[in-house]
Scaffold this active site. Structure first.
Site, PDB file in Angstrom:
ATOM      1  N   SER A 162       0.850  -1.127   0.080  1.00 62.38           N
ATOM      2  CA  SER A 162       0.003   0.013   0.049  1.00 62.38           C
ATOM      3  C   SER A 162       1.043   1.269  -0.167  1.00 62.38           C
ATOM      4  O   SER A 162       1.706   1.419  -0.951  1.00 62.38           O
ATOM      5  CB  SER A 162      -0.933   0.036   1.235  1.00 62.38           C
ATOM      6  OG  SER A 162      -1.914   0.943   1.033  1.00 62.38           O
ATOM      7  N   GLU A 256      -9.838  -4.793  -5.722  1.00 59.07           N
ATOM      8  CA  GLU A 256      -9.390  -3.606  -5.079  1.00 59.07           C
ATOM      9  C   GLU A 256      -9.302  -2.464  -6.156  1.00 59.07           C
ATOM     10  O   GLU A 256      -8.990  -2.453  -7.184  1.00 59.07           O
ATOM     11  CB  GLU A 256      -8.270  -3.801  -4.323  1.00 59.07           C
ATOM     12  CG  GLU A 256      -6.862  -3.991  -5.119  1.00 59.07           C
ATOM     13  CD  GLU A 256      -5.723  -3.972  -4.268  1.00 59.07           C
ATOM     14  OE1 GLU A 256      -5.569  -2.999  -3.350  1.00 59.07           O
ATOM     15  OE2 GLU A 256      -4.650  -4.935  -4.198  1.00 59.07           O
ATOM     16  N   HIS A 286      -7.613  -5.428  -0.709  1.00 59.46           N
ATOM     17  CA  HIS A 286      -6.262  -4.809  -0.572  1.00 59.46           C
ATOM     18  C   HIS A 286      -5.574  -5.577   0.423  1.00 59.46           C
ATOM     19  O   HIS A 286      -5.852  -5.386   1.544  1.00 59.46           O
ATOM     20  CB  HIS A 286      -6.716  -3.394  -0.292  1.00 59.46           C
ATOM     21  CG  HIS A 286      -5.538  -2.272  -0.111  1.00 59.46           C
ATOM     22  ND1 HIS A 286      -5.008  -1.939  -1.001  1.00 59.46           N
ATOM     23  CD2 HIS A 286      -5.201  -1.652   0.990  1.00 59.46           C
ATOM     24  CE1 HIS A 286      -3.766  -1.078  -1.027  1.00 59.46           C
ATOM     25  NE2 HIS A 286      -4.001  -0.752   0.561  1.00 59.46           N
TER      26      HIS A 286
END
Length: 322
Positions: A162, A256, A286
Site C-alpha cells: 500500500s 480492489e 487490498h
C-alpha cells in the site's frame, strides 16, 4: 523497445477470503468512509500499531531492534531463517502514510522472511502529518543506505504494501538519484502509485472494493502531499523515470481499487524496459496477504514473494517451508 509486463491472473478465491471481504464491506468500508481526516483524528492514527500487540509472529520468529536510524526499525527472521543469510529484504509497511507500524505487519513480514529464507529489515518510517512526505522518503533511503554498509545491493530486495508499496518504488528512485546502486528487485503489494485519485474513482473496481472508498483517498493526498503537483516525478512513481529500476513483482487483489495503480505502474515499468510481473488475484481485497491466517491465497502470494526474492538476489539461501 518496450518490454510488455507479464500479467498473471491467479484464479480461485476461497471461503476465508470471501468472508474477510464481506466483513470489510459491512464494517471497515463504512468506517473509512465516515472517519474524518482531521489533525485531531490523525494524532491517534499511530495508536493502531499499539493495538496490534496481539498479532504475534509465528513461533520461532526472531526479532532484533535496530538502532542508529532516524526512525524505529527491527530485524525479523522467520522460523528457520539463518542470521547470516546474504540476501535481505527491506520492508516498508502500509497504512495510508499515517498509521500502522512494526507490530501491525510483523506477522506477515515473518512469513515473507520464512518464504524467502532471508531476514527482513522492517522500517517504521516517520509519518504524516508530523513530518513531510519528503522526510518519509528520506527515512526509507537512509534505511537502504544503512543496509548497504553490510550488504551488497545485489542481495537486497525492497518491498512494501500500500503506502509502503509507494515507498518501495520511491526509495530506490531517490537512492539512484543520490548515486546509490540499484537493489536486486522490488516487490510491491497493492502499491499506491498514482496521486491522481480520479483515475481510481473512475475504475471499474471503485464500487467493488470492500475496504477502500476511492473518493476518500483525496483526503489522504491533500493531507500527505499538500500542494504537490500530481505528476511530480519525485513524488509520483507512475510519472518518474523508471528505467534504472530492477526487476519488479507487483501483487494486487482483482477487486480492489488500487488495481488501477498496479496496472498503470506495470505498464510504465514495461515502457521503461524494466521486467515486471503483475499478479492479479481473483476475489482478493487490498493487501490480502495480511489475512494469510484465514486466506489460503494470502499464503500462496507470500510464497510467490519469497520465490521472487530468491530469484533476483545472489543470495545462497534455501526456500523455507511455509
Amino acid at each position: 523497445m518496450a518490454i510488455a509486463p507479464v500479467i498473471e491472473e491467479r484464479s480461485g478465491c476461497g471461503r476465508g477470503a470471501r468472508v474477510a471481504a464481506r466483513l470489510m464491506r459491512w464494517f471497515m468500508r463504512p468506517l473509512v468512509s465516515r472517519l474524518p481526516w482531521t489533525p485531531l483524528t490523525l494524532r491517534f492514527a499511530p495508536l493502531l500499531d499499539l493495538g496490534a500487540v496481539l498479532l504475534v509472529p509465528p513461533r520461532g520468529t526472531k526479532l532484533t531492534k535496530v538502532k542508529g536510524l532516524g526512525c524505529a526499525a527491527e530485524w525479523v527472521r522467520g522460523p528457520g531463517v539463518p542470521a547470516d543469510s546474504r540476501g535481505v529484504i527491506l520492508y516498508f509497511h502500509g497504512g495510508g502514510f499515517v498509521a500502522c507500524g512494526l507490530r501491525t505487519h510483523r506477522r506477515m513480514i515473518a512469513r515473507i522472511s520464512q518464504a524467502a529464507g532471508m531476514p527482513v529489515l522492517s522500517v517504521a518510517y516517520r509519518m504524516q502529518p508530523r513530518v513531510t512526505i519528503q522526510t518519509t522518503i528520506e527515512d526509507c533511503v537512509a534505511a537502504y543506505r544503512w543496509l548497504l554498509e553490510t550488504h551488497a545491493a545485489d542481495d537486497v530486495v525492497i518491498a512494501g504494501d500500500s503506502a509502503g508499496g509507494y515507498l518501495a518504488f520511491m526509495a530506490p528512485i531517490h537512492a539512484l538519484r543520490d548515486g546509490l546502486p540499484r537493489p536486486a528487485g522490488i516487490a510491491a503489494l497493492s502499491p499506491f502509485a498514482d496521486l491522481d485519485i480520479d483515475v481510481k474513482i473512475a475504475h471499474v473496481n471503485a464500487p467493488l472494493d470492500p475496504f477502500i472508498p476511492a473518493p476518500r483517498m483525496w483526503d489522504m493526498v491533500r493531507t500527505c502531499f499538500p500542494g504537490a503537483e500530481l505528476t511530480d516525478p519525485w513524488l509520483s512513481p507512475v510519472h518518474a523515470d523508471l528505467s534504472a529500476l530492477p526487476p519488479t513483482l507487483i501483487q494486487a487483489g482483482a477487486i480492489e481499487v488500487i488495481r488501477a495503480d498496479a496496472e498503470l505502474m506495470a505498464e510504465r515499468l514495461g515502457a521503461a524496459d524494466v521486467p515486471c510481473t503483475l499478479q492479479l488475484w481473483e476475489g482478493q481485497a487490498h493487501v490480502f496477504q495480511i489475512f494469510a491466517d484465514i486466506s489460503r491465497e494470502g499464503l500462496l502470494a507470500i510464497k510467490e514473494i519469497g520465490a521472487f526474492a530468491r530469484r533476483v538476489t545472489t543470495a545462497d539461501t534455501q526456500p523455507q517451508a511455509a
